[in-house]
Scaffold this motif. Structure first.
Motif, PDB file in Angstrom:
ATOM      1  N   GLY A  51       0.807  -1.208   0.000  1.00 31.37           N
ATOM      2  CA  GLY A  51       0.000   0.000   0.000  1.00 31.37           C
ATOM      3  C   GLY A  51       0.835   1.250   0.000  1.00 31.37           C
ATOM      4  N   THR A  52       0.241   2.303  -0.519  1.00 26.65           N
ATOM      5  CA  THR A  52       0.892   3.604  -0.550  1.00 26.65           C
ATOM      6  C   THR A  52      -0.083   4.657  -0.052  1.00 26.65           C
ATOM      7  OG1 THR A  52       2.169   2.939  -2.486  1.00 26.65           O
ATOM      8  CG2 THR A  52       2.074   5.287  -2.019  1.00 26.65           C
ATOM      9  N   SER A  53       0.399   5.605   0.739  1.00 30.00           N
ATOM     10  CA  SER A  53      -0.410   6.708   1.236  1.00 30.00           C
ATOM     11  C   SER A  53      -1.606   6.167   2.025  1.00 30.00           C
ATOM     12  CB  SER A  53      -0.841   7.597   0.070  1.00 30.00           C
ATOM     13  OG  SER A  53      -1.406   8.810   0.531  1.00 30.00           O
ATOM     14  N   ALA A  54      -2.810   6.674   1.782  1.00 34.50           N
ATOM     15  CA  ALA A  54      -3.986   6.165   2.501  1.00 34.50           C
ATOM     16  C   ALA A  54      -4.206   4.686   2.201  1.00 34.50           C
ATOM     17  CB  ALA A  54      -5.224   6.977   2.131  1.00 34.50           C
ATOM     18  N   GLY A  55      -3.758   4.239   1.035  1.00 30.03           N
ATOM     19  CA  GLY A  55      -3.839   2.813   0.706  1.00 30.03           C
ATOM     20  C   GLY A  55      -2.971   1.972   1.616  1.00 30.03           C
ATOM     21  N   ALA A  56      -1.859   2.552   2.117  1.00 28.34           N
ATOM     22  CA  ALA A  56      -1.013   1.827   3.068  1.00 28.34           C
ATOM     23  C   ALA A  56      -1.755   1.598   4.372  1.00 28.34           C
ATOM     24  CB  ALA A  56       0.277   2.614   3.318  1.00 28.34           C
ATOM     25  N   ILE A  57      -2.551   2.589   4.790  1.00 28.78           N
ATOM     26  CA  ILE A  57      -3.319   2.443   6.029  1.00 28.78           C
ATOM     27  C   ILE A  57      -4.398   1.383   5.864  1.00 28.78           C
ATOM     28  CG2 ILE A  57      -4.892   3.627   7.608  1.00 28.78           C
ATOM     29  CD1 ILE A  57      -3.287   6.182   7.086  1.00 28.78           C
ATOM     30  N   ASN A  58      -5.136   1.438   4.765  1.00 25.85           N
ATOM     31  CA  ASN A  58      -6.145   0.406   4.504  1.00 25.85           C
ATOM     32  C   ASN A  58      -5.509  -0.976   4.411  1.00 25.85           C
ATOM     33  OD1 ASN A  58      -8.370   2.125   4.481  1.00 25.85           O
ATOM     34  ND2 ASN A  58      -8.307   2.447   2.276  1.00 25.85           N
ATOM     35  N   GLY A  59      -4.373  -1.051   3.710  1.00 27.16           N
ATOM     36  CA  GLY A  59      -3.702  -2.344   3.560  1.00 27.16           C
ATOM     37  C   GLY A  59      -3.202  -2.895   4.877  1.00 27.16           C
ATOM     38  N   ALA A  60      -2.631  -2.024   5.726  1.00 24.81           N
ATOM     39  CA  ALA A  60      -2.138  -2.472   7.029  1.00 24.81           C
ATOM     40  C   ALA A  60      -3.286  -2.939   7.919  1.00 24.81           C
ATOM     41  CB  ALA A  60      -1.361  -1.349   7.706  1.00 24.81           C
ATOM     42  N   ALA A  61      -4.433  -2.248   7.840  1.00 27.39           N
ATOM     43  CA  ALA A  61      -5.598  -2.664   8.631  1.00 27.39           C
ATOM     44  C   ALA A  61      -6.076  -4.047   8.212  1.00 27.39           C
ATOM     45  CB  ALA A  61      -6.722  -1.643   8.471  1.00 27.39           C
ATOM     46  N   LEU A  62      -6.026  -4.346   6.912  1.00 29.16           N
ATOM     47  CA  LEU A  62      -6.378  -5.691   6.430  1.00 29.16           C
ATOM     48  C   LEU A  62      -5.347  -6.716   6.911  1.00 29.16           C
ATOM     49  CD1 LEU A  62      -7.443  -5.285   2.681  1.00 29.16           C
ATOM     50  CD2 LEU A  62      -8.923  -5.786   4.623  1.00 29.16           C
ATOM     51  N   ALA A  63      -4.069  -6.360   6.780  1.00 27.14           N
ATOM     52  CA  ALA A  63      -3.009  -7.299   7.138  1.00 27.14           C
ATOM     53  C   ALA A  63      -3.068  -7.685   8.603  1.00 27.14           C
ATOM     54  CB  ALA A  63      -1.645  -6.693   6.799  1.00 27.14           C
ATOM     55  N   CYS A  64      -3.417  -6.742   9.467  1.00 27.31           N
ATOM     56  CA  CYS A  64      -3.436  -7.000  10.905  1.00 27.31           C
ATOM     57  C   CYS A  64      -4.584  -7.906  11.324  1.00 27.31           C
ATOM     58  CB  CYS A  64      -3.522  -5.689  11.676  1.00 27.31           C
ATOM     59  SG  CYS A  64      -2.026  -4.712  11.519  1.00 27.31           S
ATOM     60  N   ARG A  65      -5.520  -8.133  10.406  1.00 27.35           N
ATOM     61  CA  ARG A  65      -6.611  -9.082  10.661  1.00 27.35           C
ATOM     62  C   ARG A  65      -6.692 -10.082   9.517  1.00 27.35           C
ATOM     63  NH1 ARG A  65     -11.897  -6.144  13.144  1.00 27.35           N
ATOM     64  NH2 ARG A  65     -12.449  -8.351  13.259  1.00 27.35           N
ATOM     65  N   ALA A  66      -5.530 -10.537   9.077  1.00 25.04           N
ATOM     66  CA  ALA A  66      -5.480 -11.453   7.936  1.00 25.04           C
ATOM     67  C   ALA A  66      -6.135 -12.796   8.222  1.00 25.04           C
ATOM     68  CB  ALA A  66      -4.016 -11.675   7.517  1.00 25.04           C
ATOM     69  N   ASP A  67      -6.371 -13.099   9.501  1.00 25.60           N
ATOM     70  CA  ASP A  67      -7.048 -14.344   9.853  1.00 25.60           C
ATOM     71  C   ASP A  67      -8.568 -14.190   9.823  1.00 25.60           C
ATOM     72  OD1 ASP A  67      -6.910 -12.534  11.944  1.00 25.60           O
ATOM     73  OD2 ASP A  67      -6.743 -14.071  13.508  1.00 25.60           O
ATOM     74  N   ASP A  68      -9.049 -13.003   9.503  1.00 25.77           N
ATOM     75  CA  ASP A  68     -10.491 -12.742   9.448  1.00 25.77           C
ATOM     76  C   ASP A  68     -10.752 -11.657   8.411  1.00 25.77           C
ATOM     77  OD1 ASP A  68     -13.208 -12.442   9.899  1.00 25.77           O
ATOM     78  OD2 ASP A  68     -12.971 -11.420  11.826  1.00 25.77           O
ATOM     79  N   PHE A  69     -10.670 -12.027   7.138  1.00 27.22           N
ATOM     80  CA  PHE A  69     -10.783 -11.055   6.062  1.00 27.22           C
ATOM     81  C   PHE A  69     -12.104 -10.299   6.116  1.00 27.22           C
ATOM     82  CE2 PHE A  69     -12.234 -10.294   1.593  1.00 27.22           C
ATOM     83  CZ  PHE A  69     -11.391  -9.221   1.328  1.00 27.22           C
ATOM     84  N   VAL A  70     -13.199 -11.001   6.287  1.00 27.09           N
ATOM     85  CA  VAL A  70     -14.506 -10.350   6.309  1.00 27.09           C
ATOM     86  C   VAL A  70     -14.611  -9.387   7.488  1.00 27.09           C
ATOM     87  CG1 VAL A  70     -17.002 -10.727   6.516  1.00 27.09           C
ATOM     88  CG2 VAL A  70     -15.628 -12.250   5.079  1.00 27.09           C
ATOM     89  N   GLY A  71     -14.129  -9.813   8.664  1.00 29.68           N
ATOM     90  CA  GLY A  71     -14.151  -8.943   9.831  1.00 29.68           C
ATOM     91  C   GLY A  71     -13.284  -7.706   9.636  1.00 29.68           C
ATOM     92  N   ALA A  72     -12.129  -7.866   8.968  1.00 24.82           N
ATOM     93  CA  ALA A  72     -11.244  -6.730   8.707  1.00 24.82           C
ATOM     94  C   ALA A  72     -11.922  -5.713   7.796  1.00 24.82           C
ATOM     95  CB  ALA A  72      -9.944  -7.217   8.075  1.00 24.82           C
ATOM     96  N   VAL A  73     -12.603  -6.203   6.774  1.00 25.17           N
ATOM     97  CA  VAL A  73     -13.314  -5.307   5.854  1.00 25.17           C
ATOM     98  C   VAL A  73     -14.457  -4.601   6.583  1.00 25.17           C
ATOM     99  CG1 VAL A  73     -14.710  -5.189   3.755  1.00 25.17           C
ATOM    100  CG2 VAL A  73     -12.660  -6.618   3.807  1.00 25.17           C
TER     101      VAL A  73
END
Length: 412
Positions: A51-73
């Protein structure tokens, strides 16, 4: 959690408040993921995230809950659908006076107060509130555990150094991946922190630069979209064999000129144009380059293709079908009064039909009226290409559940 499926990378581009569009795309993908039954034993659809810029924040939020993709979204949707500018930057009168008002004063009276060091603000806006939001939204301490358990392969965040001019990708990976170096671009294996996210999302002039350690020295970094010649590259280096790219602006404009105004451009128009060049142009160029490589490889005989290090790469790009500037123009009035007053000095107005400053506003409109409309557009654009998404992931819709036996008249 080994799998024989190709490793899928997710590339999320920058764009400030425009990144709400990405969340709508992810929401639609999560719905398709569930409809196709992939959520049952399918694991994380994006083991590699860049991710880059605000996309980095969205990407990191997904990565930190990679065991629960639907919950992360779902968590991302809750934040973006209830956004207010105060969650990202100081929008009160005092906060605006300490940053933006001083910045504008320096533009007009700098020759008078050039020696007054205390009057030199570091940015147009103070994004201190964003640091608090990251603490609540992005649990980076989970990354190593998720990698160890096989839910995640790599996370990359890109920033640009004002100190050295280098474009740097900081990455954390499960496997030993050697850092790569290209002209004016380099990668560094590091333990990712919230400072990396703040640096990557520090829109030039708008938010302050962030100090980060690099090769034993401290350099000041800003938005990773600056000088980003190859935004897809980090995901490829980290092992992605197919990549979903979510943009934050239209890749191709309809034919014909689009004249906003014949007047001399105001500061907001010039700033918005500059930011659009930073955030949007590199992706279109990189996608075209990738398509040319794929086409060239397809023309080569197998024995010759085997001798090159290049490999065809499947890429699906989802980008807005509408101009986000136009959408932003309808929501400028939702910004807090002190921010509107400051932007008005640059030429941004909330007058219907006056879109000259809409491009600049589109990056700063962290207000739910705007972000929810972008999320809805992201959902609609993705669902309109549902068959492409299913084909890309190799998913197929589950057949409808059989109905119970029809009950006929009783013979008793």
């Amino acid at each position: 959690m080994p799998s024989d499926r190709p490793s899928t990378g997710l590339v999320l581009m920058g764009g400030g408040a425009r990144a709400a569009y990405q969340v709508g795309v992810l929401e639609a993908i999560a719905a398709i993921y569930q409809d196709c039954g992939a959520a049952h034993g399918g694991g994380n659809p994006f083991p590699i995230i860049a991710g880059t810029s605000a996309g980095a924040i969205n990407g990191a939020a997904l990565a930190c809950r990679a065991d629960d993709f639907v919950g992360a979204v779902d968590a991302l949707c809750q934040v973006w659908s209830g956004f207010h500018a105060e969650q990202v930057y100081r929008a009160d009168s005092f906060g605006v006076m300490r940053t933006g008002a001083r910045w504008l004063s320096m533009l007009s009276l700098g020759w008078v107060i050039a020696r007054w060091r205390r009057a030199r603000p570091r940015s147009f806006l103070d994004n201190t509130p964003l640091a608090g939001l990251l603490q609540r939204l992005v649990a980076l301490e989970r990354i190593e555990e998720l990698m160890r358990d096989g839910h995640l392969q790599a996370l990359a965040v890109t920033a640009s150094s004002y100190s050295s001019g280098q474009h740097v990708t900081f990455y954390q990976s499960r496997d030993d991946i050697l850092p790569w170096t290209r002209t004016q671009r380099l990668a560094m294996h590091d333990r990712l922190t919230h400072d990396h996210l703040l640096a990557s999302s520090a829109i030039p002039f708008v938010f302050p630069a962030v100090p980060l350690g690099l090769a034993g020295t401290v350099e000041y970094f800003g938005d990773g979209s600056m000088r980003q010649a190859a935004p897809i590259s980090p995901a490829v280096h980290l092992g992605a064999q197919r990549i979903l790219v979510v943009g934050a602006g239209r890749l191709h404009e309809p034919p014909g000129r689009r004249l906003v105004s014949q007047d001399y451009p105001n500061l907001a128009q010039i700033a918005g144009h500059a930011l659009s060049n930073i955030f949007l142009d590199a992706l279109a160029v990189d996608v075209e380059r990738l398509q040319r490589i794929n086409h060239t490889l397809a023309l080569m005989p197998p024995e010759l293709r085997a001798r090159t290090s290049l490999r065809p790469l499947e890429v699906l790009v989802i980008a807005p079908s509408q101009r986000l500037d136009d959408i932003a123009g309808r929501h400028v009035g939702a910004l807090p009064v002190p921010i509107r007053a400051m932007l008005r000095a640059l030429g941004v107005t909330s007058v219907p039909g006056d879109t000259r400053g809409a491009a600049l506003a589109s990056y700063l409109l962290f207000e739910s009226d705007y972000t929810t409309e972008l999320m809805a557009l992201g959902r609609d654009d993705t669902l309109a290409r549902r068959e492409e998404v299913e084909r890309f992931f190799g998913w197929s819709r589950m057949p409808p559940a059989p109905s119970g036996p029809a009950s006929g008249p009783s013979g008793a």
